[in-house]
Design a protein around this motif. Structure first.
Motif, PDB file in Angstrom:
ATOM      1  N   THR A  57       0.843  -1.199   0.000  1.00  0.00           N
ATOM      2  CA  THR A  57       0.000   0.000   0.000  1.00  0.00           C
ATOM      3  C   THR A  57       0.877   1.247   0.000  1.00  0.00           C
ATOM      4  O   THR A  57       1.966   1.257   0.585  1.00  0.00           O
ATOM      5  N   VAL A  58       0.385   2.287  -0.663  1.00  0.00           N
ATOM      6  CA  VAL A  58       1.117   3.555  -0.754  1.00  0.00           C
ATOM      7  C   VAL A  58       0.157   4.686  -0.421  1.00  0.00           C
ATOM      8  O   VAL A  58      -0.913   4.799  -1.027  1.00  0.00           O
ATOM      9  N   ASP A  59       0.523   5.514   0.540  1.00  0.00           N
ATOM     10  CA  ASP A  59      -0.311   6.647   0.950  1.00  0.00           C
ATOM     11  C   ASP A  59       0.598   7.858   1.153  1.00  0.00           C
ATOM     12  O   ASP A  59       1.785   7.818   0.813  1.00  0.00           O
ATOM     13  N   TYR A  60       0.059   8.920   1.711  1.00  0.00           N
ATOM     14  CA  TYR A  60       0.873  10.116   1.929  1.00  0.00           C
ATOM     15  C   TYR A  60       0.462  10.796   3.231  1.00  0.00           C
ATOM     16  O   TYR A  60      -0.640  10.605   3.746  1.00  0.00           O
ATOM     17  N   LYS A  61       1.385  11.608   3.747  1.00  0.00           N
ATOM     18  CA  LYS A  61       1.100  12.480   4.885  1.00  0.00           C
ATOM     19  C   LYS A  61       1.733  13.835   4.615  1.00  0.00           C
ATOM     20  O   LYS A  61       2.839  13.914   4.078  1.00  0.00           O
ATOM     21  N   LEU A  62       1.000  14.883   4.984  1.00  0.00           N
ATOM     22  CA  LEU A  62       1.518  16.243   4.828  1.00  0.00           C
ATOM     23  C   LEU A  62       1.870  16.812   6.192  1.00  0.00           C
ATOM     24  O   LEU A  62       1.080  16.725   7.132  1.00  0.00           O
ATOM     25  N   GLU A  63       3.044  17.389   6.295  1.00  0.00           N
ATOM     26  CA  GLU A  63       3.446  18.099   7.508  1.00  0.00           C
ATOM     27  C   GLU A  63       3.534  19.577   7.171  1.00  0.00           C
ATOM     28  O   GLU A  63       4.429  20.004   6.440  1.00  0.00           O
ATOM     29  N   GLN A  64       2.582  20.351   7.669  1.00  0.00           N
ATOM     30  CA  GLN A  64       2.545  21.783   7.376  1.00  0.00           C
ATOM     31  C   GLN A  64       3.629  22.475   8.194  1.00  0.00           C
ATOM     32  O   GLN A  64       3.583  22.502   9.423  1.00  0.00           O
ATOM     33  N   THR A  65       4.619  23.031   7.510  1.00  0.00           N
ATOM     34  CA  THR A  65       5.704  23.712   8.218  1.00  0.00           C
ATOM     35  C   THR A  65       5.373  25.179   8.474  1.00  0.00           C
ATOM     36  O   THR A  65       5.845  25.765   9.434  1.00  0.00           O
TER      37      THR A  65
END
Length: 411
Positions: free
Chosen positions: A288-296
């Motif tokens: 499985t491939v997903d993503y996460k965003l880290e708002q800097t």
């Protein structure tokens, strides 16, 4: 008693607000009219007065924006409960659109839930929802409501004002000219509220914005149209976590989303599918491939591609159904795809390469044709991915076998 006093003060303020608005209302064209219907009121106090006040405030605000308004909010006490009823009322009033909705009050919180429908359309109504604290803030709530409704319900005054200026606000990464290339509203063309609304949808569909709003202003010579956008963050860095079978650089290489680009959810969705395909080609079908965003910060974000690798799967069995006149083993010898065996780790066989499925179907058909089964057909291969391996199934229709009879010579 306290509620009655507050309602009385509120109605006085409404009256003063309407007096202030009335002097600024302009003459309207009879074409493209908007019918403002009574709003249902779920609030304590004088419901009829509140219903009338909402209708009058909304009508005046829409007139300020250039709409030709028919105010039916104070006529009758029957609430409109469906888009069909609203369209019927608009048609009877000779209006192109109708606005109706509900005013709710729970404690000190009020909300306006409005719906706008066009007479000639059958789809769902446009909906706008606005909240405020305190009934005293109703004029402010109606102001926001009218602003959000105006793109769909406010045709240009006079029916033919030209667009004299286009502008973009809120853009940082994308140039103004790049944004305006995507819209059909053009300087020098007549202002068309439907075209402007379609432009809003086009900008949303680009995938680069969290929010898009449109502001139209009456200026000297015509209309100034401003597209107010809130961009998605720019990608500060791209990282990959959880990968061991495929290198980070190989994963990032297949992606269109790069460091420095503006986040586009459609592009990112395509990128995730490309990474999954990369794993499938190597036999990791359940990865499985997903993503996460880290708002800097509000304008920047770090993109993490999150991989959960599963074990490599091999072809454990190839089934050829319908093969009676020719043995399945002979047909398998003609195929590029092979079942896993003890030499697979050396010869790199037994891995499913999906691009070879159609080729193997054609190879089976050709094998039959060369042996006289010219009507033989092979159906679409079926792929069954199981926890312990992959089963491929080919369905064969052999047909009759044709033979060459006597060969004669003449002449």
């Amino acid at each position: 008693m306290r509620s009655l006093k507050r309602s009385g003060i509120f109605l006085v303020l409404i009256a003063l607000t309407l007096l202030g608005l009335g002097g600024r209302a302009s003459a309207q064209s009879a074409s493209g009219k908007v019918l403002v219907l009574p709003f249902a009121v779920n609030a304590p106090g004088d419901k009829d007065a509140l219903r009338k006040s909402v209708g009058q405030l909304l009508s005046e605000r829409l007139r300020q924006q250039g709409a030709a308004v028919v105010d039916a909010s104070g006529k009758g006490k029957k609430d409109v409960n469906s888009p069909a009823e609203a369209r019927q009322a608009a048609k009877a009033a000779g209006a192109a659109m109708a606005v109706y909705g509900t005013l709710n009050q729970v404690g000190d919180s009020i909300s306006l839930d409005a719906r706008a429908v066009a007479v000639g359309e059958t789809g769902d109504p446009q909906t706008v929802f606005v909240t405020r604290q305190g009934v005293i803030a109703l004029p402010s709530a109606v102001e926001e409501l009218a602003q959000k409704l105006k793109v769909d319900v406010a045709p240009a005054a006079g029916g033919g004002e030209k667009v004299v200026e286009l502008d973009v606000e809120g853009n940082n990464a994308l140039e103004k000219d790049v944004v305006l290339l995507k819209v059909k509203t053009q300087v020098g063309e007549p202002y068309d509220s439907r075209t402007v609304n379609d432009d809003l949808k086009r900008l949303y569909e680009l995938g680069y914005f969290d929010d898009v709003q449109i502001r139209s202003e009456n200026v000297r010579g015509g209309k100034r149209v401003v597209f107010v956008v809130k961009e998605k963050p720019r990608i500060q860095a791209v990282s990959v976590v959880g990968n061991s079978e495929i290198k980070k650089d190989d994963i990032i290489e297949v992606m269109a989303t790069k460091t420095g680009s503006v986040l586009n959810m459609q592009v990112l969705s395509d990128d995730l599918e490309k990474v999954r395909e990369l794993y499938r080609k190597k036999g990791y079908f359940q990865t499985t491939v997903d993503y996460k965003l880290e708002q800097t910060d509000p304008r920047m974000a770090r993109l993490n591609i999150v991989v959960k690798e599963a074990k490599k799967l091999y072809i454990k069995k190839i089934v050829i159904n319908g093969a009676k006149q020719i043995s399945a083993s002979d047909l398998k010898d003609e195929m590029a795809l092979k079942e896993k065996n003890f030499l697979s780790w050396i010869l790199q066989t037994g891995v499913l390469k999906e691009e070879l499925l159609e080729r193997d179907s054609a190879s089976i058909e050709n094998y039959y044709t060369n042996r006289g089964y010219i009507d033989a057909k092979v159906g679409q291969p079926q792929v069954d991915i199981q926890d312990d391996g992959i089963v491929l199934t080919f369905q064969v229709e052999e047909g009759e076998r044709y033979k060459i009879g006597n060969i004669g010579y003449k002449g």
